[in-house]
Design an enzyme around this catalytic site. Sequence first.
Site, PDB file in Angstrom:
ATOM      1  N   ASN A  23       0.661  -1.223  -0.090  1.00  0.00           N
ATOM      2  CA  ASN A  23       0.010  -0.113   0.005  1.00  0.00           C
ATOM      3  C   ASN A  23       0.797   1.251  -0.167  1.00  0.00           C
ATOM      4  OD1 ASN A  23      -2.364  -1.541  -0.257  1.00  0.00           O
ATOM      5  ND2 ASN A  23      -2.883  -1.421   1.886  1.00  0.00           N
ATOM      6  N   CYS A 117     -16.962  -2.675  -3.878  1.00  0.00           N
ATOM      7  CA  CYS A 117     -16.148  -3.825  -3.553  1.00  0.00           C
ATOM      8  C   CYS A 117     -16.650  -4.653  -2.463  1.00  0.00           C
ATOM      9  CB  CYS A 117     -14.464  -3.518  -3.315  1.00  0.00           C
ATOM     10  SG  CYS A 117     -14.066  -3.221  -2.057  1.00  0.00           S
TER      11      CYS A 117
HETATM   12  N1  EPU Z   1     -14.019   7.448   2.354  1.00  0.00           N
HETATM   13  C1  EPU Z   1     -15.136   8.230   1.944  1.00  0.00           C
HETATM   14  N2  EPU Z   1     -14.981   9.228   1.016  1.00  0.00           N
HETATM   15  C2  EPU Z   1     -13.990   8.853   0.186  1.00  0.00           C
HETATM   16  C3  EPU Z   1     -12.695   7.904   0.685  1.00  0.00           C
HETATM   17  C4  EPU Z   1     -12.991   7.115   1.698  1.00  0.00           C
HETATM   18  O1  EPU Z   1     -16.046   8.235   2.815  1.00  0.00           O
HETATM   19  O2  EPU Z   1     -13.697   9.793  -0.587  1.00  0.00           O
HETATM   20  C5  EPU Z   1     -14.405   6.578   3.577  1.00  0.00           C
HETATM   21  C6  EPU Z   1     -14.096   5.075   3.515  1.00  0.00           C
HETATM   22  O3  EPU Z   1     -15.383   4.472   2.845  1.00  0.00           O
HETATM   23  C7  EPU Z   1     -13.824   4.392   4.452  1.00  0.00           C
HETATM   24  C8  EPU Z   1     -12.743   5.514   5.236  1.00  0.00           C
HETATM   25  O4  EPU Z   1     -13.218   6.720   4.463  1.00  0.00           O
HETATM   26  O5  EPU Z   1     -15.019   4.203   5.358  1.00  0.00           O
HETATM   27  C9  EPU Z   1     -11.415   5.094   4.795  1.00  0.00           C
HETATM   28  O6  EPU Z   1     -11.005   4.755   3.605  1.00  0.00           O
HETATM   29  P1  EPU Z   1      -9.881   4.917   2.800  1.00  0.00           P
HETATM   30  O7  EPU Z   1     -10.194   6.000   1.794  1.00  0.00           O
HETATM   31  O8  EPU Z   1      -8.588   5.448   3.981  1.00  0.00           O
HETATM   32  O9  EPU Z   1      -9.255   3.582   2.038  1.00  0.00           O
HETATM   33  P2  EPU Z   1      -8.660   3.469   0.750  1.00  0.00           P
HETATM   34  O10 EPU Z   1      -7.563   4.497   0.950  1.00  0.00           O
HETATM   35  O11 EPU Z   1      -9.432   3.344  -0.474  1.00  0.00           O
HETATM   36  C10 EPU Z   1      -6.474   1.917   1.930  1.00  0.00           C
HETATM   37  C11 EPU Z   1      -5.970   0.864   1.640  1.00  0.00           C
HETATM   38  C12 EPU Z   1      -6.850  -0.282   2.142  1.00  0.00           C
HETATM   39  C13 EPU Z   1      -6.982   0.126   3.779  1.00  0.00           C
HETATM   40  C14 EPU Z   1      -7.716   1.566   3.931  1.00  0.00           C
HETATM   41  C15 EPU Z   1      -7.616   1.865   5.186  1.00  0.00           C
HETATM   42  C16 EPU Z   1      -4.700   0.996  -0.450  1.00  0.00           C
HETATM   43  C17 EPU Z   1      -4.486   0.574  -1.541  1.00  0.00           C
HETATM   44  N3  EPU Z   1      -5.793   0.437   0.402  1.00  0.00           N
HETATM   45  O12 EPU Z   1      -7.703   1.936   1.080  1.00  0.00           O
HETATM   46  O13 EPU Z   1      -6.185  -1.663   2.160  1.00  0.00           O
HETATM   47  O14 EPU Z   1      -8.004  -0.739   4.378  1.00  0.00           O
HETATM   48  O15 EPU Z   1      -6.956   2.418   3.306  1.00  0.00           O
HETATM   49  O16 EPU Z   1      -6.616   1.821   5.976  1.00  0.00           O
HETATM   50  O17 EPU Z   1      -3.846   1.661   0.112  1.00  0.00           O
HETATM   51  C18 EPU Z   1      -5.894  -3.871   1.778  1.00  0.00           C
HETATM   52  O18 EPU Z   1      -4.640  -3.698   1.838  1.00  0.00           O
HETATM   53  O19 EPU Z   1      -6.431  -5.005   2.196  1.00  0.00           O
HETATM   54  C19 EPU Z   1      -6.869  -2.829   1.846  1.00  0.00           C
HETATM   55  C20 EPU Z   1      -8.332  -2.850   1.653  1.00  0.00           C
END
Ligand code: EPU
Length: 435
Positions: A23, A117
């Site tokens: 990540n 997803c």
């Molecule tokens: N959220 C919003 N709006 C947005 C973006 C996020 O409401 O525009 C919410 C999400 O729905 C969630 C929260 O904010 O409830 C946190 O989501 P985040 O955006 O931080 O997740 P992400 O950036 O899409 C990354 C990792 C995930 C990890 C999450 C949380 C990567 C590629 N993915 O996802 O990793 O679970 O941060 O730490 O970096 C994994 O590796 O298995 C994985 C799912």
Amino acid sequence: MDRFRIRGGLKLRGTIEVSGSKNAALPILCAALLTNDTLTLRRVPRLKDIENLLKILAELGAVSDRRGDGTVFIKTESEANSVASYELVSTMRGSFTVLGPMLAKRRHARVSLPGGCVIGVRPVDLHLKGLRALGADIRLEDGYVVASAPNGLRGARIYLGSSNGSTVLGTANVLMAATLAKGTTIIESAACEPEVEDLCRCLVSMGARIEGIGSPTLVIHGVDELHGATHEVIADRIEAGTFILAGIAAGSEVEVANCKPEHLTAIFDRLDAAEARYRIEGKSVFCYGGAPIRATDVTTYPHPGFPTDLQAQWMAMMSVADGVSMITERIFQDRYLHAAELMRMGAQIRRDGPICIVRGVQQLSGAPVMASDLRASAALLVAGLIAHGTTIIRRVYHMDRGYENIEKKLSALGADIRREEDRGAGAGDDASEAA
Ligand code: EPU
């Protein structure tokens, strides 16, 4: 499609090396779109997600060369195509961070919305809010984000929090865009995850001016251009955490080597409460199995809280703990598909919305189970290692997205784990992404 066959109940012993962070590497690779110079990245894990992202970046003009030692050289040679298609982006959410860099450098981009997803609804409203605040014109068209800033982006004060906390990839997208904006950008409620910090460090070595690295307030002074750099990706804290939990649940003495224990404080706090036996020495964590584990509650939070990406593996360990524990998922409230599979192995779990109650049992028993996403598959692996009998984990392609050489690493510890071809019914009917 492959599956794992695990004969559980064997004691693990030896040293297991942690790879570079998936990540962290994903957005850092996207940073190559911010310059026409070569970015040299060391310790890039050999994973399906990385392979897919390199394909997407190649479509966008960034040519890469990967060496056997984990080094990737990547250079943007053409800016002719700025369209990241649904076929490509839907394979992995991490690729949505091509948007910010392309918008900043090329002043336009057309990137497919990643979609939902299996771990729940995953909006990108915060990404878009941040980029709009930087002056981008953004519209949604046929499932694509069409973004443009013909006169370039300009700095702004942006709040990126939500009811579920900060956003990791949203912070990465806006941060990368802001490096080339005119003037100063302040991102408040920025994600503090070590992966964001690592991205900041890479951007700084490319010439970006960023203050507050690692804190929830990032101040980015825009520069005219970024240049090439060499950067080593941090150790994967989630892979390390998975091995630590497996080592405690199934080990006699397992050294989890080459990790960054300072990124795992919340895990150690919970392990202390569970009376687990482990010792930290430099970059290694020595885990000792054999002692009873006390049932211990966890609630997932953004960093430095307990990571959602270790919740499933914790549940696997709690399913054989002494007593009843409560697991609360505050980041992705539906991230519990592993619970039903663990129950097929004899775990006693009750779910009520974002909360699961786990009643520890004496022993899990091996069963055929189905991996639904990356971390769910890691939980089933931990369960398979401690269960009595044989566990078959189907759809291990989820595992291959985030764990490098997992069966080789575990076999070296004495685990009986084999990869074999799965010809069973329904083996190929799901390609949903989560990470
Ligand atoms: N959220 C919003 N709006 C947005 C973006 C996020 O409401 O525009 C919410 C999400 O729905 C969630 C929260 O904010 O409830 C946190 O989501 P985040 O955006 O931080 O997740 P992400 O950036 O899409 C990354 C990792 C995930 C990890 C999450 C949380 C990567 C590629 N993915 O996802 O990793 O679970 O941060 O730490 O970096 C994994 O590796 O298995 C994985 C799912």
